[in-house]
Design a protein around this motif. Sequence first.
Motif, PDB file in Angstrom:
ATOM      1  N   SER A 111     -15.696  -7.497 -26.147  1.00 56.17           N
ATOM      2  CA  SER A 111     -16.797  -7.948 -25.297  1.00 56.17           C
ATOM      3  C   SER A 111     -16.432  -9.191 -24.498  1.00 56.17           C
ATOM      4  N   GLN A 112     -15.282  -9.812 -24.790  1.00 60.65           N
ATOM      5  CA  GLN A 112     -14.892 -11.021 -24.088  1.00 60.65           C
ATOM      6  C   GLN A 112     -14.070 -10.682 -22.846  1.00 60.65           C
ATOM      7  N   GLU A 113     -14.088 -11.600 -21.881  1.00 60.81           N
ATOM      8  CA  GLU A 113     -13.435 -11.350 -20.600  1.00 60.81           C
ATOM      9  C   GLU A 113     -11.920 -11.437 -20.717  1.00 60.81           C
ATOM     10  N   THR A 114     -11.245 -10.391 -20.275  1.00 56.98           N
ATOM     11  CA  THR A 114      -9.790 -10.380 -20.298  1.00 56.98           C
ATOM     12  C   THR A 114      -9.192 -10.613 -18.906  1.00 56.98           C
ATOM     13  N   PHE A 115     -10.057 -10.738 -17.900  1.00 55.19           N
ATOM     14  CA  PHE A 115      -9.637 -11.074 -16.539  1.00 55.19           C
ATOM     15  C   PHE A 115      -8.685 -10.048 -15.929  1.00 55.19           C
ATOM     16  N   THR A 116      -8.958  -8.797 -16.189  1.00 57.13           N
ATOM     17  CA  THR A 116      -8.314  -7.688 -15.502  1.00 57.13           C
ATOM     18  C   THR A 116      -9.184  -6.452 -15.663  1.00 57.13           C
ATOM     19  N   ASN A 117      -9.183  -5.615 -14.636  1.00 53.50           N
ATOM     20  CA  ASN A 117      -9.885  -4.333 -14.762  1.00 53.50           C
ATOM     21  C   ASN A 117      -8.922  -3.215 -15.165  1.00 53.50           C
ATOM     22  N   TYR A 118      -7.648  -3.562 -15.392  1.00 50.79           N
ATOM     23  CA  TYR A 118      -6.610  -2.635 -15.868  1.00 50.79           C
ATOM     24  C   TYR A 118      -6.295  -1.535 -14.861  1.00 50.79           C
ATOM     25  N   GLU A 119      -6.682  -1.746 -13.616  1.00 45.78           N
ATOM     26  CA  GLU A 119      -6.403  -0.759 -12.583  1.00 45.78           C
ATOM     27  C   GLU A 119      -5.114  -1.125 -11.835  1.00 45.78           C
ATOM     28  N   TYR A 120      -4.796  -0.379 -10.792  1.00 46.64           N
ATOM     29  CA  TYR A 120      -3.541  -0.559 -10.056  1.00 46.64           C
ATOM     30  C   TYR A 120      -3.840  -0.838  -8.589  1.00 46.64           C
ATOM     31  N   ARG A 121      -3.125  -1.809  -8.035  1.00 45.65           N
ATOM     32  CA  ARG A 121      -3.340  -2.201  -6.651  1.00 45.65           C
ATOM     33  C   ARG A 121      -2.007  -2.530  -5.974  1.00 45.65           C
ATOM     34  N   ASN A 122      -1.931  -2.235  -4.695  1.00 44.60           N
ATOM     35  CA  ASN A 122      -0.855  -2.748  -3.849  1.00 44.60           C
ATOM     36  C   ASN A 122      -1.456  -3.869  -3.023  1.00 44.60           C
ATOM     37  N   ILE A 123      -1.006  -5.096  -3.242  1.00 50.21           N
ATOM     38  CA  ILE A 123      -1.541  -6.241  -2.512  1.00 50.21           C
ATOM     39  C   ILE A 123      -0.534  -6.779  -1.491  1.00 50.21           C
ATOM     40  N   GLY A 124       0.475  -5.985  -1.180  1.00 53.01           N
ATOM     41  CA  GLY A 124       1.415  -6.371  -0.139  1.00 53.01           C
ATOM     42  C   GLY A 124       2.427  -7.422  -0.544  1.00 53.01           C
ATOM     43  N   VAL A 125       2.798  -7.442  -1.817  1.00 47.05           N
ATOM     44  CA  VAL A 125       3.766  -8.431  -2.297  1.00 47.05           C
ATOM     45  C   VAL A 125       5.117  -8.214  -1.612  1.00 47.05           C
ATOM     46  N   PRO A 126       5.717  -9.278  -1.089  1.00 47.69           N
ATOM     47  CA  PRO A 126       7.040  -9.122  -0.471  1.00 47.69           C
ATOM     48  C   PRO A 126       8.139  -8.951  -1.502  1.00 47.69           C
ATOM     49  N   GLY A 127       9.262  -8.398  -1.097  1.00 43.87           N
ATOM     50  CA  GLY A 127      10.404  -8.289  -1.988  1.00 43.87           C
ATOM     51  C   GLY A 127      10.940  -9.668  -2.342  1.00 43.87           C
ATOM     52  N   ASN A 128      11.587  -9.760  -3.495  1.00 46.52           N
ATOM     53  CA  ASN A 128      12.197 -11.019  -3.920  1.00 46.52           C
ATOM     54  C   ASN A 128      13.646 -11.040  -3.403  1.00 46.52           C
ATOM     55  N   PRO A 129      13.974 -11.924  -2.451  1.00 43.50           N
ATOM     56  CA  PRO A 129      15.325 -11.937  -1.871  1.00 43.50           C
ATOM     57  C   PRO A 129      16.426 -12.110  -2.913  1.00 43.50           C
ATOM     58  N   ASN A 130      16.145 -12.878  -3.975  1.00 44.86           N
ATOM     59  CA  ASN A 130      17.152 -13.080  -5.013  1.00 44.86           C
ATOM     60  C   ASN A 130      17.475 -11.788  -5.748  1.00 44.86           C
ATOM     61  N   LEU A 131      16.441 -10.995  -6.027  1.00 41.50           N
ATOM     62  CA  LEU A 131      16.666  -9.723  -6.716  1.00 41.50           C
ATOM     63  C   LEU A 131      17.342  -8.715  -5.801  1.00 41.50           C
ATOM     64  N   ILE A 132      16.972  -8.750  -4.532  1.00 46.53           N
ATOM     65  CA  ILE A 132      17.594  -7.838  -3.573  1.00 46.53           C
ATOM     66  C   ILE A 132      19.085  -8.137  -3.465  1.00 46.53           C
ATOM     67  N   ALA A 133      19.427  -9.421  -3.466  1.00 45.64           N
ATOM     68  CA  ALA A 133      20.836  -9.810  -3.394  1.00 45.64           C
ATOM     69  C   ALA A 133      21.585  -9.404  -4.660  1.00 45.64           C
ATOM     70  N   LEU A 134      20.892  -9.447  -5.796  1.00 49.30           N
ATOM     71  CA  LEU A 134      21.519  -9.110  -7.073  1.00 49.30           C
ATOM     72  C   LEU A 134      21.701  -7.615  -7.249  1.00 49.30           C
ATOM     73  N   ASN A 135      20.651  -6.862  -6.997  1.00 49.48           N
ATOM     74  CA  ASN A 135      20.639  -5.429  -7.309  1.00 49.48           C
ATOM     75  C   ASN A 135      20.809  -4.525  -6.094  1.00 49.48           C
ATOM     76  N   GLY A 136      20.928  -5.119  -4.924  1.00 50.16           N
ATOM     77  CA  GLY A 136      20.935  -4.295  -3.730  1.00 50.16           C
ATOM     78  C   GLY A 136      19.502  -3.972  -3.335  1.00 50.16           C
ATOM     79  N   HIS A 137      19.307  -3.380  -2.199  1.00 50.89           N
ATOM     80  CA  HIS A 137      17.953  -3.130  -1.728  1.00 50.89           C
ATOM     81  C   HIS A 137      17.417  -1.819  -2.295  1.00 50.89           C
ATOM     82  N   LYS A 138      16.696  -1.918  -3.394  1.00 50.33           N
ATOM     83  CA  LYS A 138      16.047  -0.758  -3.989  1.00 50.33           C
ATOM     84  C   LYS A 138      14.555  -1.056  -4.047  1.00 50.33           C
ATOM     85  N   THR A 139      13.784  -0.372  -3.252  1.00 50.95           N
ATOM     86  CA  THR A 139      12.343  -0.609  -3.213  1.00 50.95           C
ATOM     87  C   THR A 139      11.703  -0.197  -4.531  1.00 50.95           C
ATOM     88  N   ASP A 140      10.903  -1.080  -5.085  1.00 51.68           N
ATOM     89  CA  ASP A 140      10.183  -0.780  -6.323  1.00 51.68           C
ATOM     90  C   ASP A 140       8.866  -0.110  -5.946  1.00 51.68           C
TER      91      ASP A 140
END
Length: 394
Positions: free
Chosen positions: A252-281
């Motif tokens: 009954s207490q607030e967990t501060f999430t509705n447990y759903e899924y959203r795309n909020i337009g997060v940009p890629g992380n340049p450090n990860l792209i440099a490490l792993n190559g450009h693989k879109t998640d």
Amino acid sequence: MMRASVFCSAICLLLVACSEPKQTVKQIKAADVSAELPVAFNDPKALLGAQLFFDVNLSKERNQSCGTCHDIANGFVDKREGTMFGAVSLGSDMRSMGNRNTPSAAYAAFSPAFHQMPNGEYRGGQFLDGRATSLTEQAKGPFINAVEMALPSGASVVERVKENARYQEVFNSLYGEGVLSQADKGYTAIADAIGTFEKTALFMPFDSKYDRSLRGEVKLSPEEELGKTLFFSQQFTNCNACHQVSSSPLNSQETFTNYEYRNIGVPGNPNLIALNGHKTDLGLFENPLVDDRKQAGKFKVPSLRNVAVTGPYMHNGVFQDLRTVVLFYDKYNNPKRTTNPETGNIWNVPEVADNIDLTTLQIGPALTERRVDAIVAFLKTLTDKRYEFLLLAE
């Protein structure tokens, strides 16, 4: 600073004292999660799970446990040095890194099982794409992930557990004689014990300043009160559109999430792209139970409990500061928010530009600096009491 070893020592002292067929998403029900939370810490399976959670022998190089990446001293996230500024975790081989930020294990037990709602959207599950429907299923993943604990199979995990005679005795007592002699059943029993430990109050104390204020034990400051008002407002912000659950079958207490899924337009992380190559998640679309391309780029809405001490943020750890996250959201309503304060450059383009939830993101007017600061102040009140000292280290 209090270290993980302090917590681990306390747990160890207390401990001294005392294969399913694959389901389709249509078959998985939201109620397929135990409603009896939290589990008592002296529950025998929870005690066993605690030992397994901190056992480094259950990794390829015998140097990494569940508690390594879900550090009990740091809100159950990975704060180790040398892991891409905390964006991702380092594997047992001390070289491999994945492409996603380690989510906190705190309050994870309240997520319903992964399922599809009547409106066609998805909800629940574990991991950022919901591919594990329960804590037990989630606990099986890291052991055999090649860039994490890196053991070759569930059977090899069972063999590591069998090296400890005391483990064998306890498993026989709790899960049935000879359970570890059957690889599939043994592996499920190991994961079940860890999942049971994650259902104890250690992971879900509900004792933040916010909780204590609701009980009348403390008062929020005027700035925190303003932030609280803005957060829960349906007129001035879009926060509670995703980070409030009006009712939960598990708590009954607030967990501060509705447990759903959203795309909020997060940009890629340049450090990860440099490490792993450009693989879109592709997020939710990478869940084997999801074949709808419209789910690409969506990630599970995280709980905001302990958010102030569990950065970096977003699925790829692209933002280091909590205030940056609030400014990122505000850019959808505020034409003046053109620059990422962490880089001094304009916001990078979304990693997945399709399916961005502009309907939700564009709720509310632009935020003033005062209101941004107030929202950040309120989010800090969601920090569990034992982690409040981390706020002072900022």
